[in-house]
Design a protein around this motif. Structure first.
Motif, PDB file in Angstrom:
ATOM      1  N   ARG A   1      -8.224  11.649   0.971  1.00  0.00           N
ATOM      2  CA  ARG A   1      -6.970  10.901   1.120  1.00  0.00           C
ATOM      3  C   ARG A   1      -6.420  10.673  -0.283  1.00  0.00           C
ATOM      4  O   ARG A   1      -7.066  10.066  -1.131  1.00  0.00           O
ATOM      5  CB  ARG A   1      -7.203   9.581   1.830  1.00  0.00           C
ATOM      6  CG  ARG A   1      -5.909   8.834   2.107  1.00  0.00           C
ATOM      7  CD  ARG A   1      -6.139   7.649   3.013  1.00  0.00           C
ATOM      8  NE  ARG A   1      -6.583   8.030   4.333  1.00  0.00           N
ATOM      9  CZ  ARG A   1      -5.784   8.444   5.322  1.00  0.00           C
ATOM     10  NH1 ARG A   1      -4.497   8.541   5.122  1.00  0.00           N
ATOM     11  NH2 ARG A   1      -6.268   8.741   6.503  1.00  0.00           N
TER      12      ARG A   1
ATOM     13  N   PRO B   1      -2.968   9.382  -2.505  1.00  0.00           N
ATOM     14  CA  PRO B   1      -1.641   8.750  -2.475  1.00  0.00           C
ATOM     15  C   PRO B   1      -0.568   9.774  -2.876  1.00  0.00           C
ATOM     16  O   PRO B   1      -0.764  10.557  -3.810  1.00  0.00           O
ATOM     17  CB  PRO B   1      -1.741   7.636  -3.528  1.00  0.00           C
ATOM     18  CG  PRO B   1      -3.207   7.382  -3.683  1.00  0.00           C
ATOM     19  CD  PRO B   1      -3.875   8.696  -3.430  1.00  0.00           C
ATOM     20  N   THR B   2       0.545   9.773  -2.178  1.00  0.00           N
ATOM     21  CA  THR B   2       1.605  10.749  -2.472  1.00  0.00           C
ATOM     22  C   THR B   2       2.105  10.621  -3.902  1.00  0.00           C
ATOM     23  O   THR B   2       2.491  11.614  -4.513  1.00  0.00           O
ATOM     24  CB  THR B   2       2.781  10.611  -1.482  1.00  0.00           C
ATOM     25  OG1 THR B   2       3.239   9.266  -1.484  1.00  0.00           O
ATOM     26  CG2 THR B   2       2.366  11.016  -0.084  1.00  0.00           C
TER      27      THR B   2
ATOM     28  N   MET C   1       0.839  -1.185   0.000  1.00  0.00           N
ATOM     29  CA  MET C   1       0.000   0.000   0.000  1.00  0.00           C
ATOM     30  C   MET C   1       0.882   1.246   0.000  1.00  0.00           C
ATOM     31  O   MET C   1       1.824   1.350   0.760  1.00  0.00           O
ATOM     32  CB  MET C   1      -0.902  -0.019   1.233  1.00  0.00           C
ATOM     33  CG  MET C   1      -1.882   1.108   1.266  1.00  0.00           C
ATOM     34  SD  MET C   1      -3.019   0.808   2.624  1.00  0.00           S
ATOM     35  CE  MET C   1      -3.602   2.441   2.827  1.00  0.00           C
ATOM     36  N   SER C   2       0.558   2.207  -0.849  1.00  0.00           N
ATOM     37  CA  SER C   2       1.388   3.404  -0.937  1.00  0.00           C
ATOM     38  C   SER C   2       1.021   4.398   0.161  1.00  0.00           C
ATOM     39  O   SER C   2      -0.090   4.410   0.686  1.00  0.00           O
ATOM     40  CB  SER C   2       1.216   4.058  -2.312  1.00  0.00           C
ATOM     41  OG  SER C   2      -0.103   4.542  -2.451  1.00  0.00           O
ATOM     42  N   GLU C   3       1.958   5.247   0.483  1.00  0.00           N
ATOM     43  CA  GLU C   3       1.737   6.290   1.469  1.00  0.00           C
ATOM     44  C   GLU C   3       0.763   7.314   0.895  1.00  0.00           C
ATOM     45  O   GLU C   3       0.752   7.582  -0.301  1.00  0.00           O
ATOM     46  CB  GLU C   3       3.072   6.961   1.795  1.00  0.00           C
ATOM     47  CG  GLU C   3       2.966   7.966   2.907  1.00  0.00           C
ATOM     48  CD  GLU C   3       4.314   8.580   3.236  1.00  0.00           C
ATOM     49  OE1 GLU C   3       4.316   9.774   3.539  1.00  0.00           O
ATOM     50  OE2 GLU C   3       5.329   7.867   3.170  1.00  0.00           O
ATOM     51  N   SER C   4      -0.071   7.900   1.754  1.00  0.00           N
ATOM     52  CA  SER C   4      -1.025   8.899   1.282  1.00  0.00           C
ATOM     53  C   SER C   4      -1.094  10.053   2.267  1.00  0.00           C
ATOM     54  O   SER C   4      -0.627   9.958   3.396  1.00  0.00           O
ATOM     55  CB  SER C   4      -2.400   8.276   1.086  1.00  0.00           C
ATOM     56  OG  SER C   4      -2.886   7.773   2.304  1.00  0.00           O
ATOM     57  N   LEU C   5      -1.686  11.154   1.803  1.00  0.00           N
ATOM     58  CA  LEU C   5      -1.867  12.357   2.612  1.00  0.00           C
ATOM     59  C   LEU C   5      -3.340  12.715   2.664  1.00  0.00           C
ATOM     60  O   LEU C   5      -4.068  12.498   1.693  1.00  0.00           O
ATOM     61  CB  LEU C   5      -1.130  13.549   1.988  1.00  0.00           C
ATOM     62  CG  LEU C   5       0.378  13.548   1.981  1.00  0.00           C
ATOM     63  CD1 LEU C   5       0.891  14.770   1.226  1.00  0.00           C
ATOM     64  CD2 LEU C   5       0.912  13.563   3.399  1.00  0.00           C
ATOM     65  N   GLU C   6      -3.752  13.294   3.773  1.00  0.00           N
ATOM     66  CA  GLU C   6      -5.077  13.890   3.843  1.00  0.00           C
ATOM     67  C   GLU C   6      -4.945  15.318   3.345  1.00  0.00           C
ATOM     68  O   GLU C   6      -4.063  16.063   3.795  1.00  0.00           O
ATOM     69  CB  GLU C   6      -5.609  13.878   5.272  1.00  0.00           C
ATOM     70  CG  GLU C   6      -6.053  12.529   5.730  1.00  0.00           C
ATOM     71  CD  GLU C   6      -6.759  12.571   7.074  1.00  0.00           C
ATOM     72  OE1 GLU C   6      -6.598  13.556   7.830  1.00  0.00           O
ATOM     73  OE2 GLU C   6      -7.471  11.605   7.375  1.00  0.00           O
TER      74      GLU C   6
ATOM     75  N   GLY D   1      -2.231  17.650   4.898  1.00  0.00           N
ATOM     76  CA  GLY D   1      -0.962  16.945   5.031  1.00  0.00           C
ATOM     77  C   GLY D   1       0.235  17.656   4.440  1.00  0.00           C
ATOM     78  O   GLY D   1       1.373  17.275   4.707  1.00  0.00           O
TER      79      GLY D   1
END
Length: 145
Positions: free
Chosen positions: A17, A19-20, A1-6, A57
């Motif tokens: 949300r 994904p970066t 799972m990739s990193e994500s930001l709100e 984020g």
């Protein structure tokens, strides 16, 4: 799972949300369909600024300004250009201290224009005065941006 930001939608204030890896793909809001990361500064009021600072984020660079301020108006194109350059890396917001004096007071704005850089709801740095584009870029670079 990739990193994500709100990320806060600048149109409807919904939290999305993202994904970066997709930040530079022009993500749209799941609620209203508007661009989540516009390439221009977002105008905010006190509540909108607080939501950005506490929920977004990305680092948030706020231009505290007023319409009667000559240096503020002269700096606006530089801020606009920087917003396009740093889209997806930094959220650019403008708060009119004349229209929203309570928000200016809450952030202890004593002169305008004042630029304040926030990350995770915390103020990292601020600078007063209209910066030329090279100085603005250098100031952001000092903060790893």
């Amino acid at each position: 799972m990739s990193e994500s930001l709100e990320l806060v939608c600048p149109h409807c204030q919904a939290i999305n949300r993202v994904p970066t890896a997709r930040l530079h793909d022009g993500p749209s809001c799941g609620r209203c369909g508007g661009a989540i990361l516009p390439s221009e500064p977002v105008s905010v009021d006190g509540a909108g600024l607080q939501r950005l600072l506490t929920r977004d984020g990305l680092p948030v660079l706020v231009d505290f300004w007023a319409p009667w301020c000559g240096p503020c108006r002269a700096f606006a194109p530089t801020f606009q250009q920087a917003a396009a350059t740093y889209a997806g890396l930094v959220r650019f917001a403008k708060l009119d201290t004349e229209a929203h004096p309570d928000a200016g007071a809450r952030h202890q704005i004593r002169s305008i224009p004042t630029l304040a850089l926030f990350k995770g709801g915390r103020e990292l740095d601020r600078v007063s005065g209209a910066l030329p584009a090279p100085q603005l870029r250098a100031w952001l670079a000092r903060h790893g941006l």
